[in-house]
Write an enzyme that holds these catalytic residues in place. Structure first.
Site, PDB file in Angstrom:
ATOM      1  N   SER A 134      48.106  33.005  40.450  1.00 18.97           N
ATOM      2  CA  SER A 134      47.353  33.161  39.466  1.00 18.97           C
ATOM      3  C   SER A 134      46.734  34.764  40.077  1.00 18.97           C
ATOM      4  O   SER A 134      47.542  35.477  40.561  1.00 18.97           O
ATOM      5  CB  SER A 134      46.301  32.309  39.430  1.00 18.97           C
ATOM      6  OG  SER A 134      45.392  32.641  38.482  1.00 18.97           O
ATOM      7  N   SER A 135      45.461  35.141  39.545  1.00 21.19           N
ATOM      8  CA  SER A 135      44.786  36.168  39.615  1.00 21.19           C
ATOM      9  C   SER A 135      43.111  35.885  39.665  1.00 21.19           C
ATOM     10  O   SER A 135      42.916  35.082  39.003  1.00 21.19           O
ATOM     11  CB  SER A 135      45.290  37.187  38.580  1.00 21.19           C
ATOM     12  OG  SER A 135      44.572  38.327  38.790  1.00 21.19           O
ATOM     13  N   TYR A 148      46.055  40.331  30.359  1.00 19.46           N
ATOM     14  CA  TYR A 148      46.745  39.607  31.709  1.00 19.46           C
ATOM     15  C   TYR A 148      45.971  38.581  32.037  1.00 19.46           C
ATOM     16  O   TYR A 148      46.480  37.125  32.462  1.00 19.46           O
ATOM     17  CB  TYR A 148      46.859  40.727  32.752  1.00 19.46           C
ATOM     18  CG  TYR A 148      47.479  40.296  34.200  1.00 19.46           C
ATOM     19  CD1 TYR A 148      48.718  40.344  34.143  1.00 19.46           C
ATOM     20  CD2 TYR A 148      46.668  39.963  35.150  1.00 19.46           C
ATOM     21  CE1 TYR A 148      49.234  39.714  35.295  1.00 19.46           C
ATOM     22  CE2 TYR A 148      47.267  39.569  36.332  1.00 19.46           C
ATOM     23  CZ  TYR A 148      48.695  39.335  36.537  1.00 19.46           C
ATOM     24  OH  TYR A 148      49.092  39.083  37.780  1.00 19.46           O
ATOM     25  N   LYS A 152      46.512  34.409  32.865  1.00 26.58           N
ATOM     26  CA  LYS A 152      46.360  33.647  33.920  1.00 26.58           C
ATOM     27  C   LYS A 152      45.611  32.661  33.837  1.00 26.58           C
ATOM     28  O   LYS A 152      45.746  31.495  34.621  1.00 26.58           O
ATOM     29  CB  LYS A 152      46.106  34.663  35.205  1.00 26.58           C
ATOM     30  CG  LYS A 152      47.355  35.761  35.587  1.00 26.58           C
ATOM     31  CD  LYS A 152      48.483  35.064  35.949  1.00 26.58           C
ATOM     32  CE  LYS A 152      49.575  35.860  36.645  1.00 26.58           C
ATOM     33  NZ  LYS A 152      50.667  35.214  37.076  1.00 26.58           N
TER      34      LYS A 152
END
Length: 228
Positions: A134-135, A148, A152
């Site tokens: 993930s982020s 983005y 995620k």
């Protein structure tokens, strides 16, 4: 005395960055690793334990090929959904985001990981680990990171629901933090990112997820380093 069977992993997006660093560590630790990426010339490894299946994880035919390889190896102990698509560089505001590109980002970052879990589910051993990369963009509203980050965030939720529905597996979303990678450089074109840590330094933080007893959930690599 009979040797224990080899543990088998699939790592997507393994040609560079975190995927490559993790693959090298896994093979060093005795794992057999099936890797993929879109560019076969970048999938070169010294270890005979690496099986290369080049292709795009968003392609259903490629996912079927990965499943066939895993079946031939006798099943799976670890799936790392690491392949990701950043989207435009530099990152545009949502009001300017090309919707066809957003569709591609969602296909790679959300649909493909779930589709790969579906394709490999018959071969995942009880107790196998699924790690979705993930982020911090999934949980923070950051200027320019809407496409983005949304992908995620959706991946995080799919991961959490999968953990509830598949209690015989350990299912994790992990935020590795900023790293000195080609993708991160593309997100900050023209900027100096040499202050970011190399992916190799993040890999040890994943060990508690790969071989530990942590419950399914979302983790940050920085916290795993502190608590492991």
């Amino acid at each position: 005395m009979t040797s224990p069977p080899l543990r088998t992993a699939v790592v997507t997006g393994a040609s560079r960055g975190l995927g490559r660093a993790l693959t090298e560590q896994l093979t060093h630790d005795g794992w057999r690793v099936v890797v993929d990426a879109r560019h076969p010339d970048d999938l070169t490894f010294d270890s005979a334990r690496v099986t290369v299946v080049a292709g795009d994880v968003a392609d259903p035919g490629h996912r079927r090929r990965l499943a066939e390889v895993v079946d031939g190896l006798g099943g799976l102990d670890l799936l790392v959904n690491n392949a990701s698509r950043l989207g435009p560089s530099p990152q545009p505001h949502l009001t300017d985001y090309p919707l066809d590109v957003l569709t591609d980002v969602l296909a790679v970052n959300v649909i493909a990981p779930l589709a790969l879990v579906q394709a490999l589910r018959p071969f995942l051993h009880d107790g196998a680990r699924v790690i979705d990369v993930s982020s911090d963009a999934a949980v923070e509203a950051m200027d320019g990171w809407g496409g983005y980050g949304a992908s995620k965030a959706a991946l995080d939720h799919l991961t959490a629901v999968l953990a509830v529905e598949e209690p015989q597996l350990r299912v994790y979303a992990v935020d590795p933090g900023d790293m000195r990678t080609a993708m991160h450089q593309a997100a900050f074109p023209g900027e100096d990112i040499t202050d970011r840590p190399l992916p190799e330094t993040v890999v040890p933080a994943l060990a508690p997820l790969i071989a530990g007893e942590l419950p399914s959930g979302r983790y940050r690599a920085v916290d795993l380093v502190v608590t492991s």
